[in-house]
Design an enzyme around this catalytic site. Structure first.
Site, PDB file in Angstrom:
ATOM      1  N   LYS A  13      36.035  43.400  51.809  1.00 61.77           N
ATOM      2  CA  LYS A  13      37.167  44.343  51.945  1.00 61.77           C
ATOM      3  C   LYS A  13      37.584  44.470  53.409  1.00 61.77           C
ATOM      4  CE  LYS A  13      36.158  48.857  52.394  1.00 61.77           C
ATOM      5  NZ  LYS A  13      36.685  49.667  53.490  1.00 61.77           N
ATOM      6  N   ASN A  14      36.612  44.699  54.280  1.00 61.31           N
ATOM      7  CA  ASN A  14      36.956  44.981  55.674  1.00 61.31           C
ATOM      8  C   ASN A  14      37.475  43.750  56.419  1.00 61.31           C
ATOM      9  OD1 ASN A  14      36.375  47.614  55.288  1.00 61.31           O
ATOM     10  ND2 ASN A  14      34.436  47.630  56.410  1.00 61.31           N
ATOM     11  N   CYS A 120      38.404  61.680  58.902  1.00 60.42           N
ATOM     12  CA  CYS A 120      37.989  61.450  57.530  1.00 60.42           C
ATOM     13  C   CYS A 120      36.559  61.931  57.374  1.00 60.42           C
ATOM     14  CB  CYS A 120      38.170  59.994  57.114  1.00 60.42           C
ATOM     15  SG  CYS A 120      36.991  58.898  57.858  1.00 60.42           S
ATOM     16  N   ARG A 125      38.133  60.100  63.868  1.00 59.13           N
ATOM     17  CA  ARG A 125      38.298  58.657  64.071  1.00 59.13           C
ATOM     18  C   ARG A 125      39.549  58.396  64.902  1.00 59.13           C
ATOM     19  NH1 ARG A 125      36.970  55.566  58.621  1.00 59.13           N
ATOM     20  NH2 ARG A 125      36.916  53.795  60.048  1.00 59.13           N
ATOM     21  N   ASP A 325      27.805  50.880  58.169  1.00 59.00           N
ATOM     22  CA  ASP A 325      28.212  50.891  56.758  1.00 59.00           C
ATOM     23  C   ASP A 325      27.039  50.675  55.797  1.00 59.00           C
ATOM     24  OD1 ASP A 325      30.760  51.371  57.589  1.00 59.00           O
ATOM     25  OD2 ASP A 325      31.460  49.313  57.365  1.00 59.00           O
ATOM     26  N   ARG A 417      36.889  52.550  46.149  1.00 58.86           N
ATOM     27  CA  ARG A 417      37.694  52.066  47.283  1.00 58.86           C
ATOM     28  C   ARG A 417      37.087  50.798  47.878  1.00 58.86           C
ATOM     29  NH1 ARG A 417      39.371  56.528  51.477  1.00 58.86           N
ATOM     30  NH2 ARG A 417      40.171  54.593  52.327  1.00 58.86           N
TER      31      ARG A 417
END
Ligand code: EPU
Length: 461
Positions: A13-14, A120, A125, A325, A417
Site C-alpha cells: 500500500k505505502n 491523526c 503529523r 508500522d 484501509r
C-alpha cells in the site's frame, strides 16, 4: 490455535500510493500492477480523478483462495485534463497520504493547492519538511482557507518550472518518507540538478525511484540518504509492478509467531526486513528463506515459532531500523513473552493507543512517554476492544488469535484501509475470524455499514 499453511504477500500500500501520484507527471498512461484492493487505494483514485486523471481498476478476480491472494489488481491512470490544481480538504482529511500529489502537481502544472492535512490517531503529523523541500526548489508558498498554495517560479521562457537545488530534508524524527517522495518526484521535472540530503531510505522510496526512472527520470542514490536528481523536460508512461508489502509480511509472520504456528510465505520482501527478522530471531522465531530466489524482494520463507517467545528490546527508527508500522503488532507479541520487554517509539512517540486495549485483554504494559515496558503474561483473555488506527487494529487481531475466548474488534474499517481482507488470509491458515455488522452485535453503530471482527482464540483454560 497455531496457524499453519501457505500465504502470498500482497503488494505494498505505502509503495503504491505515491506511485499512483506519478500519473500527474505525464499525460501518457501509467499502469501499476500487483496493487492491493484497499480503501486507501480507492481514495487515492478519487483524489486523482478530481485532478483530471482517468482511473481504471482492473480488479483481480477476488477469491478466498489463498493461492490467488496477493496477485492484486492493476490500475491504469491517465491524465487527460491538467486544468485542476486543488486537492480538497474533504478528500485529504480522509487520507493523509493524498498529500503526495503536492510535488507532482506543482512540478507539472506550476501550481498546487492542497488542503493542509490534520493530525491523526498516531499523533501530530506535520508536513513542514515537504514544504521546506518544495520551497527550496523555488516554489512560493501561501495559505488560503486551510489550503497550502504553492506556485513554481517562471523560467526564462515564462513557463512555471521548479529549479534544482541542494536540500537537507531531515527533521527532529529523522527523514520523512512521503516528504522524500514529494520532493524527489517534483525534482524530476525541475531545471538542473537536485540533491536531497537525509532522504528517506525506505524500500518504498527505492521502488518509487525505479518507477520514475522507467518513466525517463534521472535519479541516483535511492536507498541511501543522498539522492541526486537530474531534471528532465518530460516523463513518459510506464508499466510498473509494485513491491510486496513488508508490513503485511511482518504482520503475517507475527500471526504465526503469536499462535506458535508454522507458515510458508511467498512474495515476501525479506531483503527489506533485516531489523524485523533480527528482533524475531531474538524472540525465538525462525524465519528461514527457502531456496535461492532471483529477486530477494520476492522471496519465499518458512516461519516457525517456539511455544514461548523470549522478551526483547525494540526501538523504532527510520529504515533500515525497525519500522514503526510493526510496533503495535510486535507489542502484542511481547505481551505473551517470557519476561520483560521494552518498546521505544522514536518515529511517532504517541503511537500507543493499542496499549489500553491490550490491557483490557490482560496484558501488563507500563507506558511512560515514548517507551512501553511489557511484562509478559501467561495468557490473554478475549474482550471487546476498539481499533484506533490501522496498525493498532492489526495488533488487536493478533492478540485475539492467541487470547483465551472470543475477542471483538470494533471499528475494523481502520484495518481495511491497509490490509486486504486480513481475516480471509488468516482463516485460510487456520484462524477463526468472522466479520459481522455492528448492528448484529447490538452495538450502537455510528454508520450503517460499521463492521467488527470476531476472533475466536483458544478455549479458556
Ligand atoms: N515529520 C515532520 N515533518 C514533516 C514530515 C514528517 O516532522 O514534514 C515527522 C513525522 O511527524 C514523524 C516522522 O517525521 O515523526 C516520520 O514521518 P514520515 O513523514 O516519514 O511519515 P509519512 O511519510 O507521513 C509514511 C507511511 C506511514 C509510516 C511512516 C513512517 C505512507 C502512506 N505512510 O508516512 O505509514 O508510519 O511513513 O515510516 O507511506 C501506516 O501504513 O500505517 C502508516 C502510518
Amino acid at each position: 490455535m497455531p496457524l499453519t499453511g501457505s500465504l502470498r504477500v500482497n503488494g505494498s500500500k505505502n509503495a503504491a500510493l505515491p506511485q499512483m501520484a506519478t500519473a500527474l507527471l505525464t499525460d501518457e498512461p501509467v499502469i501499476i500492477t500487483g496493487v492491493p484492493q484497499l480503501a486507501d487505494i480507492r481514495s487515492m483514485g478519487r483524489v486523482l480523478e478530481e485532478l483530471g486523471c482517468e482511473v481504471g481498476f482492473a480488479q483481480a478476480n477476488y477469491s478466498d483462495d489463498p493461492n490467488k491472494r496477493g496477485l492484486g489488481q492493476s490500475i491504469t491512470l491517465r491524465t487527460t485534463d491538467e486544468s485542476a490544481r486543488h486537492a480538497r480538504y474533504d478528500i485529504v482529511r480522509t487520507m493523509r497520504a493524498s498529500v503526495c500529489v503536492l510535488g507532482p502537481l506543482l512540478a507539472r502544472r506550476g501550481e498546487a493547492r492542497v488542503a493542509m492535512p490534520g493530525g491523526c490517531a498516531i499523533g501530530e503529523r506535520p508536513i513542514d519538511l515537504h514544504l521546506r523541500g518544495l520551497r527550496a526548489l523555488g516554489a512560493e508558498m501561501s495559505m488560503d482557507s486551510g489550503d497550502i498554495v504553492l506556485t513554481a517560479p517562471k523560467d526564462s521562457a515564462g513557463n512555471r518550472r521548479l529549479r534544482g537545488a541542494s536540500i537537507f530534508l531531515g527533521g527532529p524524527f529523522g527523514s520523512t518518507v512521503l516528504g522524500t517522495a514529494n520532493v524527489m518526484s517534483a525534482a524530476t521535472l525541475a531545471t538542473g540538478r537536485t540533491i536531497i540530503e537525509s532522504a528517506a531510505c525506505e524500500p518504498e522510496i527505492v521502488d518509487l525511484a525505479t518507477m520514475l526512472n522507467a518513466m525517463g527520470a534521472r535519479i541516483t542514490g535511492a536507498g541511501s540518504p543522498r539522492l541526486t536528481i537530474e531534471g528532465v523536460r518530460s516523463l513518459h508512461g510506464v508499466t510498473h509492478e509494485v513491491m510486496p508489502d513488508r508490513i503485511e509480511a511482518g504482520t503475517l509472520i507475527m500471526a504465526a509467531a503469536i499462535t506458535g504456528g508454522k507458515l510458508r510465505l511467498s512474495n515476501c520482501p525479506l531483503d527489506s526486513m533485516a531489523a524485523v527478522l533480527d528482533r524475531l530471531h531474538e524472540m525465538g522465531v525462525a524465519v528461514t528463506p527457502i531456496g535461492p530466489h532471483e529477486d530477494p524482494l520476492r522471496a519465499e520463507c518458512e516461519v516457525s515459532a517456539p511455544d514461548r517467545l523470549r522478551p526483547v528490546m525494540v526501538t523504532t527508527q527510520p529504515h533500515p531500523g525497525f519500522p514503526t508500522d510493526l510496533q503495535a503488532q510486535t507489542l502484542a507479541l511481547l505481551t505473551l513473552a517470557d519476561g520483560h520487554s521494552v518498546v521505544t517509539e522514536k518515529i511517532f512517540p504517541e503511537r500507543f493507543l493499542h496499549v489500553a486495549e491490550l490491557t483490557r485483554m490482560g496484558a501488563r504494559v507500563f507506558r511512560q512517554g515514548p517507551t512501553a515496558i511489557i511484562s509478559g503474561v501467561d495468557h490473554l483473555v478475549g474482550a471487546p476492544v476498539m481499533a484506533s488506527d490501522l496498525r493498532a487494529s492489526a495488533s488487536l487481531v493478533l492478540a485475539g488469535l492467541a487470547a483465551q475466548g472470543e475477542t471483538t474488534i470494533l471499528r475494523v474499517y481502520h484495518l481495511d484501509r491497509g490490509y486486504e481482507r486480513l481475516e480471509l488470509a488468516l482463516n485460510a491458515v487456520g484462524a477463526r475470524i468472522e466479520r459481522i455488522k455492528d448492528h448484529d452485535l447490538n452495538i450502537d453503530a455510528d454508520a450503517a455499514t460499521a463492521q467488527s471482527l470476531l476472533a475466536a482464540g483458544s478455549p479458556a483454560g
